[in-house]
Design a protein around this motif. Sequence first.
Motif, PDB file in Angstrom:
ATOM      1  N   ALA A 369      41.550  42.822  38.064  1.00  0.00           N
ATOM      2  CA  ALA A 369      41.477  42.600  36.605  1.00  0.00           C
ATOM      3  C   ALA A 369      41.099  41.077  36.074  1.00  0.00           C
ATOM      4  CB  ALA A 369      43.007  42.806  35.789  1.00  0.00           C
ATOM      5  N   LYS A 370      40.612  40.926  35.153  1.00  0.00           N
ATOM      6  CA  LYS A 370      40.400  39.342  34.392  1.00  0.00           C
ATOM      7  C   LYS A 370      41.238  38.369  35.109  1.00  0.00           C
ATOM      8  CE  LYS A 370      37.734  36.492  32.312  1.00  0.00           C
ATOM      9  NZ  LYS A 370      36.238  36.182  32.698  1.00  0.00           N
ATOM     10  N   ASP A 371      40.756  37.243  35.768  1.00  0.00           N
ATOM     11  CA  ASP A 371      41.434  36.199  36.302  1.00  0.00           C
ATOM     12  C   ASP A 371      42.681  36.578  37.206  1.00  0.00           C
ATOM     13  OD1 ASP A 371      40.008  34.444  34.976  1.00  0.00           O
ATOM     14  OD2 ASP A 371      41.300  34.498  33.072  1.00  0.00           O
ATOM     15  N   VAL A 372      42.706  37.795  37.774  1.00  0.00           N
ATOM     16  CA  VAL A 372      43.776  38.272  38.746  1.00  0.00           C
ATOM     17  C   VAL A 372      43.212  37.745  39.996  1.00  0.00           C
ATOM     18  CG1 VAL A 372      44.847  39.881  40.070  1.00  0.00           C
ATOM     19  CG2 VAL A 372      44.726  40.138  37.605  1.00  0.00           C
ATOM     20  N   MET A 373      44.084  37.029  40.969  1.00  0.00           N
ATOM     21  CA  MET A 373      43.586  36.353  42.369  1.00  0.00           C
ATOM     22  C   MET A 373      43.708  37.383  43.341  1.00  0.00           C
ATOM     23  SD  MET A 373      43.125  33.373  41.504  1.00  0.00           S
ATOM     24  CE  MET A 373      42.893  32.708  43.153  1.00  0.00           C
ATOM     25  N   LEU A 386      38.919  33.999  48.928  1.00  0.00           N
ATOM     26  CA  LEU A 386      39.864  34.048  48.008  1.00  0.00           C
ATOM     27  C   LEU A 386      39.156  34.179  46.614  1.00  0.00           C
ATOM     28  CD1 LEU A 386      42.932  33.393  46.868  1.00  0.00           C
ATOM     29  CD2 LEU A 386      42.098  30.989  46.849  1.00  0.00           C
ATOM     30  N   VAL A 387      39.127  35.054  45.743  1.00  0.00           N
ATOM     31  CA  VAL A 387      38.489  35.664  44.826  1.00  0.00           C
ATOM     32  C   VAL A 387      39.408  35.634  43.580  1.00  0.00           C
ATOM     33  CG1 VAL A 387      37.065  36.830  45.990  1.00  0.00           C
ATOM     34  CG2 VAL A 387      39.037  37.840  45.115  1.00  0.00           C
ATOM     35  N   ARG A 388      38.673  35.518  42.345  1.00  0.00           N
ATOM     36  CA  ARG A 388      39.143  36.199  40.983  1.00  0.00           C
ATOM     37  C   ARG A 388      38.381  37.145  40.275  1.00  0.00           C
ATOM     38  NH1 ARG A 388      40.024  30.395  40.256  1.00  0.00           N
ATOM     39  NH2 ARG A 388      42.137  29.893  39.769  1.00  0.00           N
ATOM     40  N   GLY A 389      39.236  38.088  39.837  1.00  0.00           N
ATOM     41  CA  GLY A 389      38.883  39.339  39.231  1.00  0.00           C
ATOM     42  C   GLY A 389      37.928  38.993  37.913  1.00  0.00           C
ATOM     43  N   LYS A 390      37.067  39.849  37.799  1.00  0.00           N
ATOM     44  CA  LYS A 390      36.295  39.782  36.648  1.00  0.00           C
ATOM     45  C   LYS A 390      36.660  40.598  35.408  1.00  0.00           C
ATOM     46  CE  LYS A 390      31.863  37.706  38.301  1.00  0.00           C
ATOM     47  NZ  LYS A 390      30.524  37.736  38.337  1.00  0.00           N
ATOM     48  N   GLY A 391      37.462  41.792  35.681  1.00  0.00           N
ATOM     49  CA  GLY A 391      38.001  42.831  34.846  1.00  0.00           C
ATOM     50  C   GLY A 391      37.090  43.599  34.496  1.00  0.00           C
ATOM     51  N   GLU A 392      36.138  44.283  35.670  1.00  0.00           N
ATOM     52  CA  GLU A 392      34.866  45.182  35.414  1.00  0.00           C
ATOM     53  C   GLU A 392      35.770  46.560  35.184  1.00  0.00           C
ATOM     54  OE1 GLU A 392      31.953  47.002  34.346  1.00  0.00           O
ATOM     55  OE2 GLU A 392      31.343  45.193  34.858  1.00  0.00           O
TER      56      GLU A 392
END
Length: 479
Positions: A369-373, A386-392
């Motif tokens: 989800a948006k900004d979820v690590m 290590l990523v941040r979700g974009k909430g697609e």
Amino acid sequence: MTQKTENKPINGNDLIALGYPENEILGIALKINKKRTGFTKAEMLEKYVQVMASPQDFVEDKIFKTLAEGFINGIHIIKEDEFIQLNENPNDFKLYGAEKIEDGALEQMKVAMKLPVTVAGALMPDAHQGYGLPIGGVLATKNAIIPYGVGVDIGCRMALSIYDLPASHYFEHHDILKDIMLKNTKFGAGHGFHGQYKAEHHVLDDTKFETNAFIKNLKDKAWSQLGTSGGGNHFVEFGLIDFKTDDKKLNIQKGTYLALLTHSGSRGFGATIAGHYTKIAKDVCKLPYKAQNLAYLDMNSEAGQEYWLAMNLAGEYASACHEIIHQKMAQSLGAEVLAKVENHHNFAWKEMYNNEEVIVHRKGSTPAAKDVMGIIPGSMTAPGFLVRGKGEENAINSASHGAGRQMSRTQAIKSLSQNKINDYLNDFGITLIGGGKDEAPMAYKDIHEVMAAQQDLVDVVATFTPKMVRMADDGSRED
């Protein structure tokens, strides 16, 4: 007919083409096929035709007796009300990295989309065939939970600790780090701690252990394996994490740091829960043969509520196992943890999708989800991210959980040379403790191709390079 074709296993589609119905009789026939000796594929198929046509001729046959009795007893007759009907015109699902996904995973996802409770689905670029829902499959359902949609290793997760130690610390203290890893980790299916060596954690005080007698009786097993890592593709590894720019949200400056990455789940505790409630689901949710492993529980039912509580407890337990390992390692290192990130897969969440509450199953898929690590590992020799979700929304707020297998465990064991694996690891400067040929780097897809296929799903924050890896070395498959 070539020898390879003659020895190729018979599958459900082969029998369906002969006229076998998709019910219990198909399962009986496939079990018999596993025991076949001396028959080619063509000869076996001919036998199946003969048994179906004249079952009475095979009641004394050692191989086909059970199948023949099934036909005589009418097991093959499909009653209209015997099964829950699948939706033959399901919605499409979003597919990422299609060119690298095997047909088996695609077919499993297509079946999952036909469930009457399915709302939406997506398949991640690391997907491969599993039980029920494919690994890498994401499925949103309406008021229903699928135990095999969650998976056997409930709450399996990644956890990352970033230390206030430079990359040089690894090379200067290699042997000390190896000793720390050996003393503070334990691997292998069924393995745990005993007596004074058992770990303590507040998760053992969770009232969900009192849900029912079944869960309560698993508490001792959970306690003995608390803080351990299991088998299969589970690991604990030291590596170097590189931040190309400052990350204000994590409060970490540009640079390369020593880090610890772990991957494991809820051990025997979660596996026992999965098996128990899958059996219950199959008893109350009669689906056609091809969909049997997708049997679901109504969230309003007693069993559905029990499984939901048990699943969440298993997730919390898995998190506690990682917490104990990371605490032990940080204490032994004498290091400060600058940041810790963790995420789990093999789980189900209540989320909103198209303005309605759904149950989102992520089997081998990372919440994005948006900004979820999140953390997406590669292999022993390939970087993780290590990523941040974009909430697609098309991906149902999800991403891959790793590189994904391109070679089955059996194929890897049969085809890979241990000497070549060792040379390959040496080329990358990897210290491996344990591990089997089935977990060789060559058994996995190219993580860079997987990441390229999901650029719309996540932003890369930092790159993790494995250096020292510990895995089970006893052939464990608890993953």
